[in-house]
Design a protein around this motif. Structure first.
Motif, mmCIF file in Angstrom:
data_model
loop_
_atom_site.group_PDB
_atom_site.id
_atom_site.type_symbol
_atom_site.label_atom_id
_atom_site.label_comp_id
_atom_site.label_asym_id
_atom_site.label_seq_id
_atom_site.Cartn_x
_atom_site.Cartn_y
_atom_site.Cartn_z
ATOM 1 N N SER B 581 16.167 -1.442 -4.337
ATOM 2 C CA SER B 581 16.244 -2.523 -5.317
ATOM 3 C C SER B 581 15.325 -2.255 -6.493
ATOM 4 O O SER B 581 15.549 -2.767 -7.580
ATOM 5 C CB SER B 581 15.876 -3.851 -4.666
ATOM 6 N N LEU B 582 14.308 -1.450 -6.285
ATOM 7 C CA LEU B 582 13.363 -1.202 -7.365
ATOM 8 C C LEU B 582 12.719 0.155 -7.145
ATOM 9 O O LEU B 582 12.343 0.509 -6.028
ATOM 10 C CB LEU B 582 12.275 -2.294 -7.361
ATOM 11 N N LEU B 583 12.628 0.900 -8.230
ATOM 12 C CA LEU B 583 11.997 2.213 -8.177
ATOM 13 C C LEU B 583 10.855 2.174 -9.178
ATOM 14 O O LEU B 583 11.055 1.813 -10.339
ATOM 15 C CB LEU B 583 13.028 3.269 -8.573
ATOM 16 N N GLN B 584 9.679 2.533 -8.746
ATOM 17 C CA GLN B 584 8.527 2.426 -9.638
ATOM 18 C C GLN B 584 7.720 3.710 -9.535
ATOM 19 O O GLN B 584 7.415 4.181 -8.437
ATOM 20 C CB GLN B 584 7.664 1.228 -9.213
ATOM 21 N N ALA B 585 7.387 4.265 -10.714
ATOM 22 C CA ALA B 585 6.605 5.499 -10.716
ATOM 23 C C ALA B 585 5.144 5.175 -10.965
ATOM 24 O O ALA B 585 4.829 4.294 -11.764
ATOM 25 C CB ALA B 585 7.124 6.430 -11.801
ATOM 26 N N ASP B 586 4.282 5.903 -10.276
ATOM 27 C CA ASP B 586 2.842 5.738 -10.504
ATOM 28 C C ASP B 586 2.478 6.579 -11.728
ATOM 29 O O ASP B 586 2.708 7.789 -11.731
ATOM 30 C CB ASP B 586 2.087 6.216 -9.254
ATOM 31 N N PRO B 587 1.925 5.970 -12.765
ATOM 32 C CA PRO B 587 1.622 6.761 -13.968
ATOM 33 C C PRO B 587 0.469 7.735 -13.771
ATOM 34 O O PRO B 587 0.239 8.582 -14.626
ATOM 35 C CB PRO B 587 1.288 5.696 -15.016
ATOM 36 N N ALA B 629 7.495 -4.855 -9.550
ATOM 37 C CA ALA B 629 6.312 -4.231 -8.975
ATOM 38 C C ALA B 629 5.641 -3.413 -10.065
ATOM 39 O O ALA B 629 6.267 -3.074 -11.077
ATOM 40 C CB ALA B 629 6.679 -3.339 -7.804
ATOM 41 N N ILE B 630 4.393 -3.100 -9.881
ATOM 42 C CA ILE B 630 3.665 -2.324 -10.875
ATOM 43 C C ILE B 630 2.519 -1.580 -10.192
ATOM 44 O O ILE B 630 1.932 -2.089 -9.245
ATOM 45 C CB ILE B 630 3.138 -3.254 -12.006
ATOM 46 N N PHE B 631 2.258 -0.367 -10.678
ATOM 47 C CA PHE B 631 1.056 0.350 -10.260
ATOM 48 C C PHE B 631 -0.040 0.007 -11.260
ATOM 49 O O PHE B 631 0.102 0.291 -12.457
ATOM 50 C CB PHE B 631 1.304 1.863 -10.278
ATOM 51 N N ALA B 632 -1.092 -0.606 -10.791
ATOM 52 C CA ALA B 632 -2.196 -0.943 -11.684
ATOM 53 C C ALA B 632 -3.327 0.045 -11.434
ATOM 54 O O ALA B 632 -3.600 0.390 -10.275
ATOM 55 C CB ALA B 632 -2.677 -2.360 -11.407
ATOM 56 N N PRO B 633 -3.984 0.515 -12.496
ATOM 57 C CA PRO B 633 -5.076 1.471 -12.290
ATOM 58 C C PRO B 633 -6.284 0.800 -11.656
ATOM 59 O O PRO B 633 -6.548 -0.376 -11.886
ATOM 60 C CB PRO B 633 -5.387 1.947 -13.701
ATOM 61 N N ARG B 634 -6.980 1.540 -10.851
ATOM 62 C CA ARG B 634 -8.208 1.008 -10.254
ATOM 63 C C ARG B 634 -9.355 1.210 -11.236
ATOM 64 O O ARG B 634 -9.384 2.194 -11.963
ATOM 65 C CB ARG B 634 -8.526 1.752 -8.969
ATOM 66 N N ASP B 635 -10.290 0.317 -11.229
ATOM 67 C CA ASP B 635 -11.468 0.540 -12.068
ATOM 68 C C ASP B 635 -12.422 1.509 -11.391
ATOM 69 O O ASP B 635 -13.177 2.217 -12.041
ATOM 70 C CB ASP B 635 -12.157 -0.781 -12.422
ATOM 71 N N GLN B 636 -12.400 1.563 -10.075
ATOM 72 C CA GLN B 636 -13.218 2.536 -9.356
ATOM 73 C C GLN B 636 -12.288 3.299 -8.431
ATOM 74 O O GLN B 636 -11.490 2.687 -7.715
ATOM 75 C CB GLN B 636 -14.274 1.821 -8.520
ATOM 76 N N MET B 637 -12.413 4.591 -8.430
ATOM 77 C CA MET B 637 -11.578 5.387 -7.548
ATOM 78 C C MET B 637 -12.008 5.170 -6.105
ATOM 79 O O MET B 637 -13.175 4.952 -5.812
ATOM 80 C CB MET B 637 -11.745 6.873 -7.891
ATOM 81 N N LEU B 638 -11.050 5.236 -5.234
ATOM 82 C CA LEU B 638 -11.382 5.180 -3.817
ATOM 83 C C LEU B 638 -11.464 6.600 -3.293
ATOM 84 O O LEU B 638 -10.721 7.483 -3.738
ATOM 85 C CB LEU B 638 -10.298 4.433 -3.047
ATOM 86 N N GLU B 639 -12.378 6.831 -2.371
ATOM 87 C CA GLU B 639 -12.426 8.156 -1.750
ATOM 88 C C GLU B 639 -11.892 8.031 -0.343
ATOM 89 O O GLU B 639 -12.641 8.007 0.623
ATOM 90 C CB GLU B 639 -13.853 8.722 -1.722
ATOM 91 N N LEU B 648 -3.133 5.434 -2.660
ATOM 92 C CA LEU B 648 -3.735 4.225 -3.217
ATOM 93 C C LEU B 648 -5.090 4.502 -3.847
ATOM 94 O O LEU B 648 -5.780 3.585 -4.258
ATOM 95 C CB LEU B 648 -3.875 3.161 -2.128
ATOM 96 N N ASN B 649 -5.486 5.786 -3.906
ATOM 97 C CA ASN B 649 -6.831 6.088 -4.380
ATOM 98 C C ASN B 649 -7.011 5.778 -5.863
ATOM 99 O O ASN B 649 -8.029 5.262 -6.269
ATOM 100 C CB ASN B 649 -7.145 7.571 -4.145
ATOM 101 N N ARG B 650 -6.029 6.140 -6.639
ATOM 102 C CA ARG B 650 -6.197 5.993 -8.080
ATOM 103 C C ARG B 650 -5.607 4.690 -8.609
ATOM 104 O O ARG B 650 -6.052 4.175 -9.618
ATOM 105 C CB ARG B 650 -5.529 7.169 -8.792
ATOM 106 N N SER B 651 -4.597 4.226 -7.973
ATOM 107 C CA SER B 651 -3.965 3.006 -8.491
ATOM 108 C C SER B 651 -3.588 2.099 -7.324
ATOM 109 O O SER B 651 -3.597 2.495 -6.174
ATOM 110 C CB SER B 651 -2.730 3.361 -9.313
#
Lengths: 642, 760
Positions: B581-587, B629-639, B648-651
């Motif tokens: 139903s929805l295809l979303q790319a992580d930028p 749906a949307i990929f939102a950038p994280r303000d702090q990267m996860l390790e 999910l580390n970057r967004s």
């Protein structure tokens, strides 16, 4: 089914007048009601709110207040006289000039020994009630301005009086005065409670609670922008109701704000809106609130919490029409006589030779035509009238005289007075359903009913010749029944007397055999259907079908019914209102579903229903909408989204 | 495919703050409200979120103050726990495990150690009961509650329909047409029912309830807009009620103000707060134009503050003088989101349509609405059935310099009206300014719109149902205000209707989905490079791969196909049958997220276009279809080291469910971090001023100031006039030795003047 051709008459412009005052006698459960035209009606609340007695009014004799003293009814009005009514013969017994100008209010003390009146000249006059009349006792301190309202403290020692801008409390024994002051208003009503709390309602739209000892204001409830015209307190003093110009009735209750504590206070609780116009008169009778006003209807609003289960008294009742006939009909001559308080109107029915399907409206060949307009003589209003079935005789009666006229309607209309009898009022007037019978003579006349101690006695008055009235006393007593008969008729061929009572029971009495007929016994054995018994208006007329002696025709305000004595009686399980189902059934199945009561509700607000000799029905309707449209405009109220 | 337990679907950010009634603390300084899976503590004066009380693992369904300690609050949740919080410090004190889905919580001062919660009946899911929970006395932070005793059966799950009476003597609950009052002392309940007015077209069922704080009076709100005041209800027969009527629609909420000047507050869809004077009910005050339907009203325990929750996810704080003092705005969610979810490249805020005719900018990190941008710029008429302009599409360019919006209005008789608006970012006002309006850019509805990501040109492409796509080019000028837009190219393909469009990551290719055919164009020369087709089914969504996978183009079709084409070979690389139903790319990575609807619920697959094997999959994510749906950038990267959560580390992937809940994925590392931050003892810097504070606090403050001066030389400011010598002299000298006032006055005024030398 198309059994009858129906004349649907809507030219009877009957207009009831506004209700002005009410008084309830808790002991006898009778409500006395005064209308603006000066007529007094007595309703029996124990007998399904049946309008038992009507005392017609008189010109220039308006009533401002009514009060019961024991079983006696007094009224007072702006003509300045106190009137006591003869409730046996339904006419004023005597009138007494009070010499205080117009009287605004009359009230009796709880002990029933005195009545007090409030006069235009600012005096409160006390009258002692004696067996033969009332006697002036003394004046209380004279005030400036008229006394609009009075209320007696339950102990009988103090009277609160509502005046212009002022409430005064009089000590009855000494005549001393204490006062509470309000501003720029007319205090329409006051109510004095046994704990010396005084309720007042005024033209500023407020209901105020005062301390009667100190004359201080305890609480103000602003109910409306308009006047609060009526107040009434329940017998146990736990509830006060107020009627406003907006047509609402507001209840105040004496309630403890905290459930654990005993201290109580007056709280505004429910609002009832059953009227479109001013509520001028209001009575709280314990189980219900009875209100009436400018919109001419009497409303009995039951307080549902006082009823354990659903019963007749727990339903809302509106009484629009008098429980008697105002229309008489000449079956042969096709004439209608319409009775108004001030005049009689004679109409000839229209004719149509069209044929059509059931339910069609037929075209008129000749239009209905007003033949005669007969103004009454004298000041008294007409109380009953009759027309012979051949159309040759016309009679009417007021409280003071009976008049009989010879009528010719064939080519040139003429009317000649035959008889004027001032004497036989006593006979005429009583509770009276005018009943018509036919004993081979051209003229029928009203029959009076007297409720004797144990039996009903029927007296027939039949004039034989032009100037001679003979009275027949049929010495046949009908066994007494607890409820008042609302309509009766004598069958033309079998001479059976059919009576319908206010509680909707039907009896048939054979005059020849002096006992109830077999059909009547069977009906009583089996009992009437609940739907029949729970109808809320009484049957006002009984007539018979000359072509089919088994058929009895009855009607009330909302329906007419043909009882076919040859068909089986309905039991509780049968469908009572079965006309629609019958219509959907085939010819073969129908007979098995038939029962004796055929009810037709297609005509509403019925004033009269008669069967003419040519087997066509005359139905006189007076739509409530038409009455409402003739009422004066109600007070302006802001309506949402306007 | 493996299910991963380390990743949970949570409500975080943009959740409803109007779901349940907020609570104002007894000192009126804080406002507590349940928001998704956490309890938020807002300052009533600054509108800022002071604490976010995290701990519940499902929707928070109620917050109440602890009646025995006014610095603590209980919260209940659908996860079956009740938690006790210290909200000033943001610490979880205790967890009571009840193991039922809790719908609401009620407390009373009289019942110490007892909570009243509404839970479903044991065997029937549709019926609810009110039970008393006796809290065990134990020191453990997690306590199992064993003892539940039923108080009322068949209550409404709506918390507004249950209320405690005077001093907790009785509890009143309303459901349908019935009011039930239970007296604790007598252990007896009375039921009062109203006659149904349905046959007269009146719906007089109960909607809400409130009890007078001192007197025995229950106020009930009804669906026909009436308010009834019940009295004398400790008996079956002689009870009585009076009726108030102002609302023309259902009364949503009712609240008595505390003792003293007791008033009754009511609110409904009219978005007017009505204040009724108790015992003088024909006097009433109004607070109109509150913006949206009132859903809850709360009153502070001292009666100095009210607050109203609104249907547009807003809490308004109102002074007792009926004046609005503060507004806390959450993410506005209408019944549908017409625009896509977008991320503003500058503020990293989530952008979607909010109020009618507006775009809202919502900060997901701070969970706060930043601002509204009025797109339509027309007065909105609050009336049903009026067709008005609505924002249906919006797009940002890569740097956030340009915003394109499409608004449309379809009136019944007349033709469709479409406006394309182009907004430029104004650095000075820090906001978007309208640059160009194109009326009727297409003859039919615009289906897709996107900016070219290439840095050289500013190019916008729109596709429409009229069978054309148009390219709009910006003639750049020196100043961005004088830039102008014009139509550069109009194209089509065999009169087919284009449904979607997509630029490749470098902007060199442009793909359109013309029903069953995918066409690839070069945006520089506008020539058709190739067509790809994989019937059956129209193309629903197109997406270019990124970074290492930029040679791939992915497409979904209505006939359950997910295809991946290799653009170098112009051939199909792989395809799988799934109803995407929805295809979303992580930028920020190669990853793609595909939401597949399957038998009433939605599954999520995260994969790289290079290999048809999911990195992560979650079955039955939520019920219903996921449309946005949307990929939102994280303000702090996860390790995160685990393979399944690396995507999910970057967004962060946010999505909107059918019920308009904004959900996201949370990993274990993220939760640990959040938990750690909440455990830090946060000292509130605005402590109440007490004598104790005056002794110690001032000392501390002085020390702090000194430190600040040392560390931050810029903080040095011109001394305030209080410090000047002239004033000191004036105030310290005894009055009897002072010269006359006329003499002093000129001296004093002179001391206040700033000399020209010192100002520089």
């Amino acid at each position: 089914m198309g059994e009858f051709k129906v004349h649907r008459v809507r030219f009877f412009e009957y207009m009831p007048t506004a209700i002005r005052a009410m008084s309830f006698n808790a002991h006898t459960e009778r409500l006395a009601l005064a209308r603006v035209d000066g007529s007094v009606e007595v309703f029996n609340f124990a007998d399904r709110y049946f309008q038992e007695k009507v005392i017609p009014g008189k010109d220039a004799h308006s009533i401002e207040a009514l009060c019961w003293v024991g079983g006696r009814l007094f009224s007072a009005g702006l003509h300045g006289e106190i009137t006591e009514y003869d409730l046996e013969n339904l006419r004023p017994k005597y009138s007494l000039e009070a010499y205080g100008g117009p009287i605004w209010t009359i009230i009796s003390n709880p002990q029933g020994t005195h009545v007090a009146i409030g006069c235009e000249d600012g005096t409160v006059k006390l009258f002692e009630v004696l067996a033969e009349g009332v006697q002036f006792e003394r004046n209380l301190d004279r005030q400036k301005g008229r006394i609009i309202s009075l209320s007696w403290h339950p102990s009988g020692t103090r009277i609160a009086a509502g005046m212009m801008d002022m409430i005064r409390v009089f000590d009855v024994l000494t005549g001393d005065v204490g006062g509470c002051k309000s501003r720029e208003t007319v205090v329409w009503t006051v109510v004095f409670l046994s704990d010396h709390t005084i309720f007042s309602s005024d033209s500023a739209g407020k209901v105020q609670v005062w301390d009667g000892h100190t004359g201080t204001l305890v609480k103000t409830h602003q109910l409306t922008k308009w006047d609060v015209l009526a107040l009434s307190v329940s017998k146990d003093e736990s509830s006060v109701v107020a009627g406003t110009s907006e047509g609402t009735v507001v209840q105040f209750q004496f309630i403890a704000p905290n459930l654990q504590q005993q201290e109580k206070e007056w709280v505004r609780t429910r609002t009832f809106k059953n009227h479109t116009h001013d509520v001028r008169a209001l009575v709280e009778i314990g189980t219900a609130i009875v209100s009436g006003g400018m919109d001419t209807q009497l409303v009995v609003r039951p307080l549902l919490e006082k009823f354990e289960e659903k019963c007749f008294a727990s339903g809302l009742r509106r009484i629009h029409f008098p429980h008697r006939n105002l229309v008489s009909c000449a079956q042969k001559a096709r004439l209608l006589l319409l009775q108004f308080p001030g005049q009689l109107e004679l109409w000839r029915l229209g004719e149509s030779d069209g044929h059509g399907k059931p339910g069609d409206i037929l075209p008129l060949k000749t239009k209905p035509e007003k033949l005669l307009y007969l103004k009454r003589k004298g000041k008294d209003h007409i109380c009953c009238s009759a027309l012979s079935s051949c159309g040759g005789w016309l009679a009417y009666s007021t409280v003071s005289s009976v008049r009989l006229y010879r009528l010719q309607t064939d080519n040139n209309i003429s009317i000649t007075k035959v008889l004027q009898s001032p004497g036989c009022l006593g006979m005429w007037s009583l509770p009276v359903r005018t009943m018509t019978t036919e004993l081979g003579l051209a003229l029928h006349l009203p029959v009076t009913l007297k409720e004797t101690q144990s039996k009903l006695c029927i007296t027939l008055a039949i004039p034989f010749s032009h100037n001679h009235v003979s009275l027949f006393q049929l010495h046949c007593m009908v066994p007494m029944y607890s409820s008042c008969p609302s309509a009766m008729g004598i069958h033309p061929t079998t001479n059976n007397l059919t009576m319908v009572h206010a509680d909707q029971q039907i009896f048939e009495f054979s005059i020849a055999e002096k006992q109830y007929t077999v059909w009547s016994r069977k009906l009583q054995m089996q009992g009437l259907h609940n739907l029949w018994l729970n109808r809320d208006t009484p049957v006002t007329h009984v007539t018979f079908n000359p072509k089919n002696p088994d058929q009895i025709l009855l009607h009330d305000m909302y329906m007419f019914c043909i009882i076919d004595q040859s068909l089986p009686l309905p039991d509780q399980k049968t469908q009572f209102y079965n006309q629609m189902t019958l219509r959907s059934l085939s010819e073969q199945e129908r007979p098995s579903h038939l029962h004796a009561f055929k009810v037709c509700k297609s005509f509403q607000d019925l004033m009269c229903m008669r069967l003419l000799d040519d087997q066509s029905l005359v139905v006189v309707e007076r739509p409530l909408m038409a009455i409402n449209s003739q009422l004066p405009a109600p007070v302006r109220q802001k309506k949402f989204a306007t | 495919m493996v299910e991963h337990t380390g990743i949970r679907v949570v409500h975080r950010g943009g959740s409803k703050i109007n779901f349940r009634e907020p609570v104002i603390t007894s000192d009126s300084r804080f406002l507590l409200c349940g928001s998704g899976e956490s309890v938020k503590v807002y300052s009533t004066s600054t509108e800022e979120c002071v604490h976010d009380l995290q701990g519940h693992t499902d929707l928070v369904t109620g917050v109440v103050l602890n009646p025995s300690n006014h610095l603590q609050a209980y919260s209940c949740s659908a996860d079956g726990t009740v938690r006790l919080w210290d909200f000033t410090d943001g610490i979880l004190i205790k967890t009571f495990i009840i193991r039922y889905h809790i719908f609401s919580i009620h407390v009373s001062e009289k019942h110490v150690g007892v909570l009243f919660v509404v839970v479903p009946m044991a065997n029937e899911k549709e019926l609810f009961q009110l039970v008393a929970v006796h809290l065990p006395r134990s020191g453990d932070p997690e306590v199992e509650v064993g003892e539940l005793s039923a108080v009322l059966c068949d209550v409404s799950p709506n918390p507004g329909a249950v209320s405690f009476g005077t001093g907790g003597e009785y509890i009143a609950a309303a459901k349908g047409l019935q009011l039930e009052v239970f007296f604790f002392k007598k252990q007896k309940s009375y039921r009062f029912s109203l006659k149904s007015g349905m046959n007269k077209g009146i719906n007089n069922s109960f909607t809400c309830i409130s009890c007078h704080p001192k007197e025995d009076c229950i106020a009930t709100g009804h669906a026909d807009g009436k308010i009834r005041l019940w009295r004398n209800f400790n008996q079956k027969k002689e009870y009585t009620y009076s009726t108030l009527h102002w609302h023309h629609n259902a009364v949503n909420t009712l609240r008595f103000t505390p003792e003293g000047s007791t008033n009754l507050l009511s609110g409904g869809i009219e978005s007017v707060l009505v204040q009724w004077r108790y015992t003088q009910e024909n006097q009433k005050d109004f607070l109109p134009r509150l913006g949206a339907a009132i859903t809850h009203i709360a009153v502070s325990p001292d009666g100095s503050l009210f607050c109203t929750s609104h249907a547009d996810n807003k809490i308004t704080i109102i002074l007792s003088s009926v004046k609005v003092s503060a507004i806390i705005q959450g993410l506005v969610k209408d019944d549908c989101v017409r625009t896509d979810l977008m991320i503003d490249p500058r503020s990293k805020a989530l952008v979607l349509n909010g109020k009618p005719g507006h775009l809202q900018f919502y900060s997901l990190h701070r969970d706060k609405q930043l601002y509204n941008l009025d797109i339509v710029q027309q007065e909105y008429i609050h009336e049903q059935g009026v067709d008005q302009f609505q924002v249906v599409k919006a797009a940002f360019d890569t740097h956030g310099d340009w915003l394109a919006t499409v608004e449309e209005r379809r009136q019944k008789s007349s033709e469709l009206e479409i406006n394309l608006k182009l907004w430029s970012y104004d650095e000075q006002t820090q906001s978007f300014v309208l640059n160009t309006t194109v009326t009727a850019p297409h003859e039919d509805q615009i289906t897709a719109m996107c900016f070219s990501p290439s840095p050289e040109t500013t190019l916008l492409v729109t596709t429409s149902l009229d069978g054309h796509f148009k390219a709009w080019l910006c003639q750049l000028a020196k100043k961005i205000e004088s830039a102008s837009w014009s139509c550069d190219f109009v194209g089509g393909y065999h009169l087919l209707k284009p449904g979607c469009c997509c630029f490749s990551a470098d902007g060199s290719l442009l793909a359109f989905g013309f029903q069953e055919v995918v066409t690839v164009w070069s945006p520089t020369s506008w020539e058709l490079l190739t067509t790809l087709s994989q019937p059956p089914g129209a193309v629903r969504d197109l997406c270019f791969g990124r970074l290492s996978c930029s040679k791939y183009l992915l497409g979904t079709s209505t006939k359950n196909q997910l295809c991946c084409w290799n653009l170098l070979t112009c051939s199909l690389e792989w395809n799988t049958p799934m109803d995407v139903s929805l295809l979303q790319a992580d930028p920020f990575s190669e990853n793609m997220a595909a939401f597949c609807s399957q038998s009433g619920s939605t599954d999520l697959f995260v994969f790289k276009p290079s290999e048809p094997r999911p990195l992560f999959s979650k079955k039955a994510l939520c019920t219903g279809k996921v449309e946005r749906a949307i990929f939102a950038p994280r303000d702090q990267m996860l390790e995160s080291s685990e393979e399944y959560s690396q995507w999910l580390n970057r967004s962060q992937l946010y999505f909107l469910t059918q019920h308009m809940d904004l959900m996201t994925f949370s990993t274990k590392t993220e939760e640990d971090r959040l938990l750690a931050s909440s455990k830090q003892l946060m000292v509130d810097d605005s402590v109440a001023i007490t004598p104790f504070y005056l002794l110690l606090g001032r000392h501390k403050q002085q020390q702090q100031e000194k430190q600040e001066l040392l560390t931050n030389p810029l903080a040095e400011r011109t001394p305030l006039p209080q410090g000047s010598i002239a004033i000191k002299e004036l105030l310290d000298t005894p009055a009897h030795v002072l010269p006359s006032a006329s003499f002093l006055c000129s001296m004093f005024v002179r001391s206040l003047l700033v000399s020209s030398s010192s100002a520089r």
